[in-house]
Every structure is written in C-alpha cells, then in structure tokens.
Design an enzyme around this catalytic site. Structure first.
Site, PDB file in Angstrom:
ATOM      1  N   LYS A  66       0.824  -1.209   0.000  1.00 24.18           N
ATOM      2  CA  LYS A  66       0.000   0.000   0.000  1.00 24.18           C
ATOM      3  C   LYS A  66       0.852   1.250   0.000  1.00 24.18           C
ATOM      4  CE  LYS A  66      -4.350  -1.595   1.982  1.00 24.18           C
ATOM      5  NZ  LYS A  66      -5.364  -1.371   3.009  1.00 24.18           N
ATOM      6  N   LYS A 119      -6.186 -10.624  -4.837  1.00 27.97           N
ATOM      7  CA  LYS A 119      -7.425 -10.832  -4.095  1.00 27.97           C
ATOM      8  C   LYS A 119      -8.535  -9.900  -4.608  1.00 27.97           C
ATOM      9  CE  LYS A 119      -8.426  -9.462   0.480  1.00 27.97           C
ATOM     10  NZ  LYS A 119      -8.499  -9.629   1.932  1.00 27.97           N
ATOM     11  N   LYS A 135     -12.072  -4.652  -2.065  1.00 30.15           N
ATOM     12  CA  LYS A 135     -12.971  -3.521  -2.078  1.00 30.15           C
ATOM     13  C   LYS A 135     -12.336  -2.355  -2.799  1.00 30.15           C
ATOM     14  CE  LYS A 135     -12.283  -4.789   1.856  1.00 30.15           C
ATOM     15  NZ  LYS A 135     -11.980  -5.003   3.259  1.00 30.15           N
TER      16      LYS A 135
HETATM   17  N1  TRP Z   1      -7.116  -5.693   8.642  1.00 26.89           N
HETATM   18  C1  TRP Z   1      -8.258  -6.503   8.342  1.00 26.89           C
HETATM   19  C2  TRP Z   1      -8.496  -6.560   6.839  1.00 26.89           C
HETATM   20  O1  TRP Z   1      -8.165  -5.625   6.140  1.00 26.89           O
HETATM   21  C3  TRP Z   1      -9.496  -5.995   9.012  1.00 26.89           C
HETATM   22  C4  TRP Z   1      -9.380  -6.033  10.497  1.00 26.89           C
HETATM   23  C5  TRP Z   1      -9.152  -4.971  11.320  1.00 26.89           C
HETATM   24  C6  TRP Z   1      -9.521  -7.179  11.330  1.00 26.89           C
HETATM   25  N2  TRP Z   1      -9.165  -5.388  12.612  1.00 26.89           N
HETATM   26  C7  TRP Z   1      -9.383  -6.720  12.660  1.00 26.89           C
HETATM   27  C8  TRP Z   1      -9.756  -8.527  11.068  1.00 26.89           C
HETATM   28  C9  TRP Z   1      -9.452  -7.606  13.734  1.00 26.89           C
HETATM   29  C10 TRP Z   1      -9.818  -9.400  12.157  1.00 26.89           C
HETATM   30  C11 TRP Z   1      -9.670  -8.944  13.477  1.00 26.89           C
HETATM   31  O2  TRP Z   1      -9.047  -7.522   6.368  1.00 26.89           O
END
Ligand code: TRP
Length: 332
Positions: free
Chosen positions: A115, A197, A200
C-alpha cells in the site's frame, strides 16, 4: 461476565461496498462458526481512514457492512456487532501496543509495503501503525480465534508476538489468539486480475462483485472475467482465472473443486462463466433484500449498533484497565 464459550473476533474494512470475497471468505464462515463462540464482529472504520475516504461514502459503507452482517445471518444472541470507532478503547489500547511494537516489525508487513508503494510520497503514519490497531481490536476482547483472509495472516502473527511480548513483561494480560483461515472462500480473486485478491479497493471496478450489484452487472462482470489460454476446464494454479470461478462455485454450493471440474467435462469456459454468474445472482438475491430491509429502518439499525458498542466497551474496558494498571498508570 462469566462465559464458557471461547471468543471469536473479526472485522471488515468499510472502504467500499462489501464484495463477494467478503461474503464468501468472511461472513459465511462467521455465520457457520458463530454458535460455538462468543463473537465480536465490527466494521473497522478507524482502519479505513488509513487511506483517503469520502466522508459520506465511509458512513454509508459502514452501515451497509453492518446491515449485511445482519442479513447474512449473524445472530445477536451469539454476536455483538458494532462500529469500531464507537468503542474508544480500540484507539486507547492501540497507543499502548504501539509502544511495544517495533519499527522493523511494521516495516516487514507485506500489506504496508504494497500500500505504501502505491501511496507515493505521502504515506500516512496510520498506514504504518495499522497492525497495532488491529492487534488492539483482537486483544481487547481476549480473542481465542480470529477468522481472517490469508492476506491478514502476517498481521495476526504480529498480534501474537505483541501479546506474548507484553505477557512476558507484565504477566498474562492477553489471550494469545489463533488465526482461522478458511480453506474454501479464503481467497476469492479479482475477476480481471486473478493473481490478486478480490478487494474492495480494486482499481478496476469490473474485477470485483459488490454485494449490491444488480443481476445485470453480475452477469456482465462474469462474462468479461479474465480466463486463461486453452479451453479445457481444469483446477490448477496455472489457470488462476478458471480456478477462481470454480472456487466461487465451490464456496456457494459446498461441492469440491474436483466434483465441479468433472461436471464441466467437455464444456467450455463460457458455460462456466454463465453458471457462476447465475449461482452468484441467486445466492445474493435474498441477501440483498434483507440488507435493504435493515438499511430502511435506520433508527433500529442505530439502536442495534449502540447496544453493540456498549456491550463491547464493557469487555474492552476490563482489558484496558488491566493493561493501564500493569504499565503503571495511576488508577482513575
Ligand atoms: N485488517 C483486516 C483486513 O483488512 C481488518 C481487520 C481490522 C480485522 N481489525 C481486525 C480482522 C481484527 C480481524 C480482526 O481484512
């Protein structure tokens, strides 16, 4: 609160309307697992602003995500659902975790490297410290299990390292969580670029199926899906486009890829595309209707989210106080 059930925690970023990848890879598995666990599911809006968001869209997408959770069958008897920014403890614990996370560790995160290379010269600090906030999301609730996509495994390993590091210093403050990476559905890929992947934030709108896409859009996107050279339908890594379509069918029908390949003997790529589009349309139809019902009654949705946030905050506060006390902050 006493509970014998193990704890499951997961979140999705509301940076866009949720995709078929979120639904098959995350939500369907949450619903399947929810009864065995005490669950906390949230929309991670604090994470979302690590890249620029349109404020109005962010709000809409957050509500859309949570309405979709409910429409997918997340049951409030098993799960607490809420908006991450409604529970202040997430950012508070994240600060503490930031002080126990190393620059080197964060710099090694693949997602950050990807990113930030796209962000050009202005890389927000939040993008760098994002995994510490994610660790906070997880450790606040003493999660045993965290279902995530394969791309999040590295963040979960870091979460474990941070938890173990702090436990070694101050005693057992945190449950050390296990990742749960579902086999099927974990990696639904971009239709235009099946090496990536389905995301979004995919740069090409045609690459992702959004959960509010119309049957027409769904058909168009699958028809235009990038396939591979050759004409035989096989399931192999050197045919990522075809493999992806089979994976999507498999996640929906529960059939194995092998069964599906057999059923396509002698058929052409076009058949596979149309069948996949039809299956997806049928699968999403009831989901879309239910999501709209939840979105129409905004007051009720807000009510569910407020109650969710209150319940989550109670659990989160218990952990936060223990941590504050352990590091030596004067009690308040
Ligand atoms: N970083 C994860 C993603 O982009 C999203 C996410 C943020 C997450 N906090 C979390 C997933 C805590 C599981 C648990 O998919």
């Amino acid at each position: 609160m006493k509970t014998t059930k193990k704890i499951m925690v997961s979140g999705i970023q509301p940076t866009h309307k949720l995709t078929l990848g979120n639904y098959l890879g995350a939500l369907k598995n949450w619903v399947k697992l929810q009864e065995e666990y005490q669950c906390y599911f949230f929309a991670v809006d604090l994470h979302a602003i690590t890249t620029r968001q349109d404020p109005k869209e962010l709000g809409n997408n957050t509500l859309f995500a949570l309405a979709t959770y409910l429409a997918s069958g997340i049951d409030l008897n098993h799960a607490t659902i809420f908006v991450q920014s409604h529970v202040r403890q997430h950012t508070e614990l994240a600060w503490v975790l930031n002080c126990f996370t190393y620059m080197g560790e964060l710099g090694r995160m693949t997602q950050y490297k990807d990113k930030s290379s796209r962000a050009g010269e202005t890389i927000p600090v939040g993008l760098f410290t994002y995994p510490a906030l994610m660790a906070s999301d997880i450790l606040l609730y003493q999660a045993d299990l965290v279902p995530v996509g394969a791309d999040q495994k590295q963040h979960l390993e870091l979460t474990r390292d941070i938890a173990i590091r702090i436990n070694n210093l101050y005693g057992p403050l945190f449950q050390v969580p296990e990742p749960y990476i579902p086999k099927i559905g974990a990696r639904i890929m971009d239709l235009q670029n099946p090496e990536d992947k389905m995301s979004k934030s995919s740069s090409n709108e045609m690459g992702a199926i959004y959960l509010n896409d119309s049957p027409k859009e769904i058909e168009k996107k699958f028809k235009k899906a990038v396939t591979d050279s050759g004409s035989e339908i096989t399931y192999s890594p050197d045919k990522p486009g075809i493999k992806n379509l089979i994976d999507i069918q498999s996640a929906i029908t529960g059939k194995t890829p092998e069964e599906l390949v057999l059923s396509y003997q002698g058929k052409m790529y076009g058949h596979l595309k149309i069948d996949t589009a039809n299956l997806v349309t049928e699968e999403l139809k009831p989901l879309q209707e239910k999501t709209q019902t939840y979105l129409k009654d905004k007051a009720e949705l807000q009510n569910i989210l407020r109650k969710g946030a209150e319940k989550a905050a109670e659990k989160a506060e218990t952990t936060l106080r223990k941590v504050y006390s352990a590091v030596g902050f004067v009690p308040y």
